[in-house]
Design a protein around this motif. Structure first.
Motif, PDB file in Angstrom:
ATOM      1  N   LEU A  34      -0.143  -4.459  -7.784  1.00  0.00           N
ATOM      2  CA  LEU A  34      -1.068  -3.316  -7.810  1.00  0.00           C
ATOM      3  C   LEU A  34      -0.646  -2.244  -6.815  1.00  0.00           C
ATOM      4  N   ARG A  35       0.613  -2.092  -6.565  1.00  0.00           N
ATOM      5  CA  ARG A  35       1.089  -1.109  -5.581  1.00  0.00           C
ATOM      6  C   ARG A  35       0.737   0.328  -5.973  1.00  0.00           C
ATOM      7  N   GLY A  36       0.523   1.124  -4.952  1.00  0.00           N
ATOM      8  CA  GLY A  36       0.379   2.566  -5.125  1.00  0.00           C
ATOM      9  C   GLY A  36      -0.754   2.998  -6.023  1.00  0.00           C
ATOM     10  N   ASN A  37      -1.917   2.341  -5.938  1.00  0.00           N
ATOM     11  CA  ASN A  37      -3.049   2.687  -6.804  1.00  0.00           C
ATOM     12  C   ASN A  37      -4.271   3.198  -6.039  1.00  0.00           C
ATOM     13  N   THR A  38      -4.089   3.480  -4.756  1.00  0.00           N
ATOM     14  CA  THR A  38      -5.175   4.021  -3.918  1.00  0.00           C
ATOM     15  C   THR A  38      -6.429   3.145  -4.015  1.00  0.00           C
ATOM     16  N   LEU A  39      -6.246   1.873  -3.884  1.00  0.00           N
ATOM     17  CA  LEU A  39      -7.388   0.956  -3.953  1.00  0.00           C
ATOM     18  C   LEU A  39      -8.312   1.105  -2.745  1.00  0.00           C
TER      19      LEU A  39
END
Length: 677
Positions: free
Chosen positions: A585-590
């Motif tokens: 889930l990298r780079g998804n502004t979680l």
């Protein structure tokens, strides 16, 4: 030092002047012998002594940085002068009776005049001859001595001669000094060119320091060579004693490769050797080929990232035509162009054992592709062909497709990064549809393929006899409509296990269709959809499809703009999914909110199958780290073995909490948890 230089100036005269002086001093103006013979003996004795001092001066000058180069002719002249001096001394012993003072003075004056005339002539002829200059200066010195007041009763002729002698002596002295200064200038100039300053006491020190530095450098080079030879011998020992040897990134170069190649000749132990990334050039490769001529055991060799070139590739091709024991060779990134590809293609027509060849990231163009197509067509053993990162283009892909149509053994084909476009993709897929090649893996990533180029691919996937298991369309431009077409083919496919459609601008309806198709497909276990604009809506659709009855073990959704709400949707799916092992889930502004939701699912459900969790680049702070740490403590059995938290905003407090949780997991379960920051 000044006295030392004076000795150098008052060096013995030439043989001619010595004879003239001796003859003149033996007789007076009237031709009779005069008491001046004793004085002449003293003068010659001084000159003989000066000759001995000269040798000492030369040695001292050499110690101080001077280098006076005498040839054999000059040395012979000096020996002749010494013999004549001894002869004059012997003649003087025969007549030692004194004469009157006036006669003695006259004799000295006459001798001085003769010596002065010879000295002026020779000094004027050559100012840079050491012996002649010394003789002239000696004559001038005698002339100055003769300039003292004449004794009472001396003739006017003697006084006039004395005055003339004084003037001439001063002139000769000036000429001698000028010559000496000129010589010093020349020596200084030569010394500056050689890096040595004459007369400078530091010159010998500098030379000594330079010599010491050179010796230290040579010593260091010898030590380095000994160490290098020791390491090479260790590598040779590995090759002789182990079946699988890794020599990658050892900076062998061609010389090192040639050295250790001898260990492969007649070797009956080593079966796999990795010599990648060693800077090995053509010479090293040819030496390796020569050694492998006598090897019957080696099966796999990795030469990736060297400098094989066309000549080296030709040498390897010649080897593989006769050596059938090698089944795999990696030549990725070796600057091999069309000529090298042609040699390899010719080899493929004769080799019946080679199963894998990697020619990726070279400079093979259309001509090389045509030749390789002919080799693939005739070959009956090749299973894997990698041509990624070359310059095939659409025409090269078309030529290659002709060879694929007749091939019956190829199982893996990699042609990514060749800019084949829609036309090239269609040609390759058309050959698969019409031919009988049992292809299982196909890499068309980064090939400028759009919806128009996947028509034949969809047709091939829909066939019952399709055996394709691994497909990558990463970084093309399939779009939403192309995704819909592809989804329809996936529903009918019964072989595909790995599908990568990342970076294809798929969103909305395309995501929905792919998700439904993946759910219906009984084989797909890996789905890569990173770099697509899924957003929260796409994440929700995809999460609903993988929540129940899914076979997905690897899900990659990096850089899909999911946001915190999208993270919440994925977290809900995790509560029910029991198969997922890798989640990207990298780079998804979680943020902390999205990670908190995922942590709650991991804590409650205890997803024991999750092995790798990638949460990098998600703007996570300490609160998110604390939530994940609590989940690990609450459910140590379900903690992931590898967690990536890099490029977030976690401080030492959050890191400490995660490390403590990992330590507790290890204590309770024995599982090692690796956390990357």
């Amino acid at each position: 030092m000044r006295s030392m230089r004076s000795k150098r100036i008052i060096q013995g005269s030439t043989p001619q002047l010595s004879q003239s002086s001796s003859s003149s001093s033996s007789r007076g103006l009237g031709g009779k012998r005069r008491p001046g013979k004793v004085q002449a003996r003293q003068t010659v004795a001084r000159r003989a002594t000066s000759s001995r001092d000269q040798d000492q001066d030369n040695q001292q000058d050499q110690d101080q940085g001077f280098s006076l180069d005498f040839n054999e002719e000059v040395l012979e002249e000096r020996r002749e002068r010494q013999r004549q001096s001894r002869q004059i001394l012997e003649e003087g012993d025969q007549d030692t009776k004194p004469n009157d003072a006036g006669a003695s003075t006259t004799t000295t004056t006459t001798t001085t005049t003769a010596e002065q005339e010879g000295g002026v002539e020779e000094a004027g002829d050559e100012l840079f001859d050491d012996d002649e200059r010394g003789d002239a200066v000696s004559t001038a010195t005698t002339a100055v001595m003769a300039d003292s007041p004449a004794p009472r009763g001396a003739s006017s002729l003697t006084q006039e001669t004395s005055v003339a002698t004084t003037v001439a002596g001063l002139l000769v002295l000036a000429l001698g000094v000028a010559g000496f200064v000129k010589r010093r200038e020349i020596v200084a100039k030569v010394g500056s060119l050689l890096g040595v300053s004459a007369g400078d006491s530091s010159s010998s020190t500098s030379s000594g320091e330079s010599t010491m530095a050179d010796k230290d450098k040579e010593k260091e080079e010898r030590r380095w060579r000994q160490e290098a030879r020791g390491r090479l011998n260790e590598m040779c020992a590995e090759l002789k004693n182990y079946p699988n040897v890794d020599l990658s990134s050892r900076n062998l170069r061609s010389e090192g490769c040639a050295y250790i190649s001898a260990a492969l000749a007649f070797n009956d132990v080593c079966e796999v050797v990795d010599m990648s990334k060693n800077g090995i050039g053509t010479d090293g490769i040819l030496a390796l080929c020569e050694a492998l001529e006598n090897n019957l055991v080696l099966a796999e060799i990795n030469l990736e990232g060297n400098a094989v070139g066309d000549e080296g590739a030709s040498g390897l091709a010649d080897l593989l035509r006769t050596r059938q024991n090698i089944t795999s060779i990696n030549l990725n990134g070796n600057n091999i162009a069309d000529d090298g590809a042609k040699s390899i293609a010719e080899m493929l027509k004769f080799n019946t054992e080679l199963a894998k060849i990697d020619l990726g990231n070279n400079v093979v163009d259309y001509d090389g592709a045509v030749a390789l197509a002919e080799g693939v067509k005739a070959n009956s053993s090749l299973r894997v062909l990698n041509l990624s990162g070359n310059y095939l283009g659409a025409l090269g892909a078309k030529a290659l497709s002709e060879g694929l149509r007749e091939n019956r053994t190829l199982e893996e084909l990699y042609v990514s990064g060749n800019d084949i476009g829609d036309e090239g993709a269609e040609q390759i897929m058309s050959s698969l549809v019409k031919g009988k090649v049992p292809l299982k893996k196909l890499d068309l990533s980064n090939s400028a393929v759009s919806r128009a180029g996947i028509g034949s691919l969809c047709e091939y996937l829909s066939r019952e006899d399709c055996g394709l298991e691994w497909l990558s369309l990463y970084m093309n431009d399939v779009g939403v409509e192309g995704a819909v077409d592809l989804a329809e083919a996936i529903r009918k496919n019964a072989s595909l296990e790995h599908l990568d459609i990342g970076g294809n601008n798929i969103g909305g309806e395309g995501v929905k269709q792919i998700a439904e198709a993946v759910k219906e497909n009984a084989k797909i276990t890996t789905l890569e959809m990173g770099y697509n604009p899924l957003s929260t809506e796409g994440a929700t659709i995809l999460a609903e499809q993988i929540k129940f009855d899914s076979k997905i073990t690897t899900l990659r959704l990096g850089w899909c703009k999911l946001g915190a709400d999208g993270g919440q949707a994925i977290a809900d799916a995790l509560r029910f999914n029991e198969t997922l092992g890798t989640l990207d889930l990298r780079g998804n502004t979680l943020g902390d909110k999205g990670v908190g939701a995922i942590s709650q699912s991991l804590k409650i459900v205890g997803l024991e199958g999750l092995e790798r969790l990638d949460l990098g680049y998600n703007e996570i702070k300490d609160d998110g780290a604390f939530a994940l740490a609590q989940a690990m403590k609450a459910n140590p059995e379900g903690a992931a073995a590898s967690i990536n938290m890099s490029n977030n905003y976690i401080t030492k407090f959050g890191k400490t909490a995660l490390e403590e949780a990992a330590s507790m997991v290890n204590e309770f379960t024995g599982k090692e948890v690796s956390i990357t920051y």
